[in-house]
Each structure stands twice: as C-alpha cells, then as structure tokens.
Design an enzyme around this catalytic site. Sequence first.
Site, short mmCIF file in Angstrom:
data_model
loop_
_atom_site.label_atom_id
_atom_site.label_comp_id
_atom_site.label_asym_id
_atom_site.label_seq_id
_atom_site.Cartn_x
_atom_site.Cartn_y
_atom_site.Cartn_z
N GLY A 243 0.77 -1.22 0.00
CA GLY A 243 0.00 0.00 0.00
C GLY A 243 0.81 1.28 0.00
O GLY A 243 0.25 2.37 0.20
N GLY A 287 3.13 -3.46 -4.22
CA GLY A 287 2.68 -3.77 -5.57
C GLY A 287 2.86 -2.52 -6.42
O GLY A 287 3.83 -2.35 -7.16
N ARG A 288 1.91 -1.60 -6.21
CA ARG A 288 1.91 -0.32 -6.92
C ARG A 288 3.27 0.39 -6.88
O ARG A 288 3.73 0.94 -7.88
CB ARG A 288 0.85 0.55 -6.25
CG ARG A 288 0.69 1.95 -6.71
CD ARG A 288 -0.23 2.70 -5.71
NE ARG A 288 -1.28 1.86 -5.19
CZ ARG A 288 -2.52 1.80 -5.68
NH1 ARG A 288 -2.87 2.59 -6.66
NH2 ARG A 288 -3.41 0.99 -5.16
N ARG A 325 -9.04 2.88 -13.65
CA ARG A 325 -8.93 3.56 -12.35
C ARG A 325 -9.62 4.92 -12.27
O ARG A 325 -10.23 5.24 -11.24
CB ARG A 325 -7.47 3.64 -11.90
CG ARG A 325 -6.88 2.23 -11.65
CD ARG A 325 -5.49 2.28 -11.03
NE ARG A 325 -5.54 2.77 -9.66
CZ ARG A 325 -5.22 4.00 -9.29
NH1 ARG A 325 -4.81 4.87 -10.18
NH2 ARG A 325 -5.32 4.36 -8.05
N TYR A 329 -12.12 4.65 -9.30
CA TYR A 329 -11.68 5.28 -8.06
C TYR A 329 -11.60 6.80 -8.16
O TYR A 329 -11.04 7.44 -7.27
CB TYR A 329 -10.26 4.83 -7.69
CG TYR A 329 -10.06 3.35 -7.52
CD1 TYR A 329 -10.79 2.61 -6.60
CD2 TYR A 329 -9.07 2.70 -8.26
CE1 TYR A 329 -10.55 1.25 -6.45
CE2 TYR A 329 -8.83 1.35 -8.11
CZ TYR A 329 -9.57 0.63 -7.20
OH TYR A 329 -9.33 -0.70 -7.03
N CYS A 357 -17.95 3.50 -25.08
CA CYS A 357 -19.28 4.10 -25.13
C CYS A 357 -19.84 4.26 -23.73
O CYS A 357 -20.79 3.56 -23.34
CB CYS A 357 -20.19 3.25 -26.00
SG CYS A 357 -19.65 3.32 -27.70
N GLU A 358 -19.23 5.13 -22.96
CA GLU A 358 -19.64 5.47 -21.59
C GLU A 358 -19.25 6.93 -21.39
O GLU A 358 -18.09 7.28 -21.61
CB GLU A 358 -18.83 4.66 -20.56
CG GLU A 358 -18.99 3.19 -20.61
CD GLU A 358 -20.29 2.70 -19.99
OE1 GLU A 358 -20.82 3.39 -19.10
OE2 GLU A 358 -20.76 1.64 -20.41
N TYR A 386 -2.07 -1.70 -11.87
CA TYR A 386 -3.52 -1.78 -12.00
C TYR A 386 -4.01 -1.14 -13.31
O TYR A 386 -5.12 -0.62 -13.38
CB TYR A 386 -4.22 -1.15 -10.77
CG TYR A 386 -3.69 -1.75 -9.48
CD1 TYR A 386 -4.01 -3.06 -9.13
CD2 TYR A 386 -2.82 -1.04 -8.66
CE1 TYR A 386 -3.48 -3.63 -7.97
CE2 TYR A 386 -2.29 -1.60 -7.50
CZ TYR A 386 -2.63 -2.91 -7.17
OH TYR A 386 -2.11 -3.47 -6.04
C1 LIG Z 1 -3.27 -5.21 -3.09
C2 LIG Z 1 -2.48 -5.77 -2.01
C3 LIG Z 1 -1.13 -5.43 -1.86
C4 LIG Z 1 -0.46 -4.41 -2.73
O1 LIG Z 1 -1.01 -3.15 -2.61
P1 LIG Z 1 -0.30 -1.92 -3.33
O2 LIG Z 1 -1.16 -0.76 -3.03
O3 LIG Z 1 -0.28 -2.25 -4.79
O4 LIG Z 1 1.07 -1.83 -2.78
C5 LIG Z 1 -0.41 -6.05 -0.88
N1 LIG Z 1 -0.97 -6.95 -0.03
C6 LIG Z 1 -2.26 -7.29 -0.15
C7 LIG Z 1 -2.83 -8.29 0.77
C8 LIG Z 1 -3.06 -6.72 -1.12
O5 LIG Z 1 -4.33 -7.05 -1.21
#
Ligand SMILES: *Cc1c(COP(=O)(O)O)cnc(C)c1O
Length: 433
Positions: A243, A287-288, A325, A329, A357-358, A386
């Site tokens: 996150g 991840g991100r 996104r 979001y 088409c939105e 994502y």
């Molecule tokens: C989505 C997720 C992540 C990664 O989140 P990021 O915002 O992409 O860093 C890590 N752990 C869990 C359990 C997740 O669901």
Amino acid sequence: MSNDVHQRSITIGGVSAEELVNTYGTPLYAYDTTVIRNKAHAFIDAFKEEEINFQVAYASKAFSTVAMVQLAEQLGLSLDVVSGGELYTAKKAGFPMEKVHFHGNNKSLKEIKEAIELGIGCFVVDNFHELSLLSSESKRQGKVAPVLLRVTPGVEAHTHAYISTGQEDSKFGFDLQAGQAKRAAVEVLEDDSLHLLGLHCHIGSQIFETDGFIEAIDVLYSHLQNWKQTLSYEAEVVNTGGGFGIRYTEDDQPLDPSVFVKTIVKAVKDASERLGMAIPEIWIEPGRSIVGEAGSTIYTIGSEKVIENVRHYLSVDGGMSDNIRPALYDAKYDAALAHQATPDNEQVTYAIAGKACESGDMLIDAITLPKAKSGDLLIVYSTGAYGYSMASNYNRLAKPAVVFAEGGKHQLVVKRETYEDLVKNDLSLQSLD
Ligand SMILES: *Cc1c(COP(=O)(O)O)cnc(C)c1O
C-alpha cells in the site's frame, strides 16, 4: 522518463515515444524497467541495512505477466499471488515456488490443491472456510502447509474508502478484537498439517504516512503478547502488507521506500524487545510502488470536440478498457504530449476522453497542454500498476501491447491482442432442438 518542456521528445527507458509507437503501435503500455529495479532495490537495501531477516514480496496483482514475474525474481523479490491464474503465471515464469505467497478471501479448493502440489512458501489464510479446506487438502497430500493468518487490526489508512482494507468491517481477514484470529491460531497450532508462521495485515493502498503501520503493529503485538502468555506462541513472521503510495500527479508526495521500511522495522523490533520476544522475520508486499511509476500509456489523439466556454475534449484510442482507475476510483493522472512544442506555444486546457461508449470514460478531467492535434501522441504517466492488470475487452477493444525499455533498448513482453483473440473462445450458434 522525462517531460521537460524544453526537450523535443519524451523518452521511456532511453527510447523515444515515437520509436516505441512506430514499432508497436498505440495504445501501448511502456515500462522503464530501470524504475522497477530502483524501487525494488530501495525496499531491499533498506532491510539489508537493518540486518534483519526479511522478504519483499511483489504483489503481482498490480501487474502480472511472465516477463514481470521473471524480473521480480532477478531483483530478489518474493511474489504474492491472489488466484490460480497469477500462480500459473508464476509457474510459467519459472518463479521459485517457495517464495510465492497465496492471498485471497475465497481461494477455491482447486486453487488450494494446485498451490500445495507446487509447494508454495505460504498461504495467507483469510477465513475459517479456507482453513478447513487447506487442512484437509494438505493432509490428503501428506504435506504441511505454511500459514500466515490475515487479520484486521482495525486501523484505517488515510486513503480512498474503496481501498481501505484494515478496518474491522472488511471482507478480508480474521477479526482480532472479537477473538476470531485467536481461535484460528489455536486451530492451526493444533493441526499437524498446518504450520503457523505468524500474522499478516494489509491496511490499505496509496498510503502516504507511516503512522498507520505503527498503529497496526502495535495492535498485532498486543495480541501476540496475549498469545505468548496463553498459547506459548511467538510469531516467526510478521507481514505488514503493501500500500505504499506513489506519485500519480504533483499533488502526491510519496515517502521514500526506506522511510516505510525503517519505520516498520523499528516498530517490530521495539515491540518484540519490549515484550521479550525474538525478533520475527518481517515481510512486506509492495505492488503499486514497484511498478506504478515505471509504466506509462502512450495513446494517439483522435477526435476533438470543443464546447465553447464549457470543455475542450480530446479523445484517445484507448481509455477505461486499458485504465479503469479514473472511472473506478476517480483516480487522477498526469500526461504530456510526446512532441513537446516550443515553450511559447499556445496552452490549452483539455479533457482527455477514452473511446468507450460510456460518458464516464474520461481519463483526465482537466489538463493544460500545448495545443494538440489529431495524430499527436499523448503519454499518461504512472499507469504501471492496475492498468494492464485491470484491463478489459469492453466494447471488444483489444488489449494493448506491453513493452519494456531500458538503456535505449526495448523488448515486447505482451503482444497486442488481435480481433481473432477477441473471438477465440466464441462458439457459433447451434440449434437447441
Ligand atoms: C493489493 C495488495 C497489496 C499491494 O497493494 P499496493 O497498493 O499495490 O502496494 C499487498 N498486499 C495485499 C494483501 C493486497 O491485497
């Protein structure tokens, strides 16, 4: 990646956007893999300085392809998967299974079976249903499944409500306050086919502050203290999730990965020492923050619509099908034209529309750019996470190609879909009588 207005052309990984487009067409996801390397190293190096056992697991749901998983392995990352499909991608990529962690709040028996057969490193168990499936299947296979229990520490990261997952009212994980997590721990400890590695929490996404992690670790340890006293159990692993926030636009001021790592390590070390416990291995799951800023999407500008004193629309050859996104979001993005005009060029405020088409298929509500025309290339930044992984074929739009670029060289890593790909699972109508 450079968007200096005085520069003639934007490059990604040392390759000009024009060259990438001439080779692969648009829309195109283009990654500067140097950025991915630097991000991974930033997390890993910060842990190494702390002289602590750790794993940095790339959350592959952000962007999962064979080449990306192979790059993650090269960089010394572990891998989070959340489905049989992501697990299969890891297997195809030759990723070491002992470094794979399996997440998800509704793993099927089929997925659990496959993952045990492959000998993955850890199941992040989400609920009692999964616990019983995992237990019986690992017994059946004569194996012992390593388990982290996902818990909800009741901490809400300061982020968009849709992507907060650590609060108590969440579909994810065992509740700590009401005692579910402890009941689950007892079940795992009493089960010979399961091995309790420790606890996992994930408090949200796009987080810009460290206090949520400190709070979550405090909550985890208040329970670990109780488990030590009543169950004689000490965690081998504490996983604080992912996150970590990134920069989508100038408004985002992300912290350096090392700031998060040092904060998490200190909080875990302090709590362990205070409670007389061995310091556990620390795992995190970016991840991100590994892939987001590394990726850009290159579009060709097509039609233009001017509504005097209201809005000036520019439409591009992609949109919500390759980047959901903004619609999902209300996510904000920054963009630039590939051919930067001279600084004295006329500036125009545009709304960047997708081609689906939105009415809601808008990529950017308002952005000031040098005057653009049909055929110009538009680069939307920070689409590496994502984007491709959430892409759809809505309106039967083919998914774009994905290219990696670094040091002036480039390599196709996902082919552009064809019309034939779009209908390859379709069957002709047959008479039902
Ligand atoms: C989505 C997720 C992540 C990664 O989140 P990021 O915002 O992409 O860093 C890590 N752990 C869990 C359990 C997740 O669901």
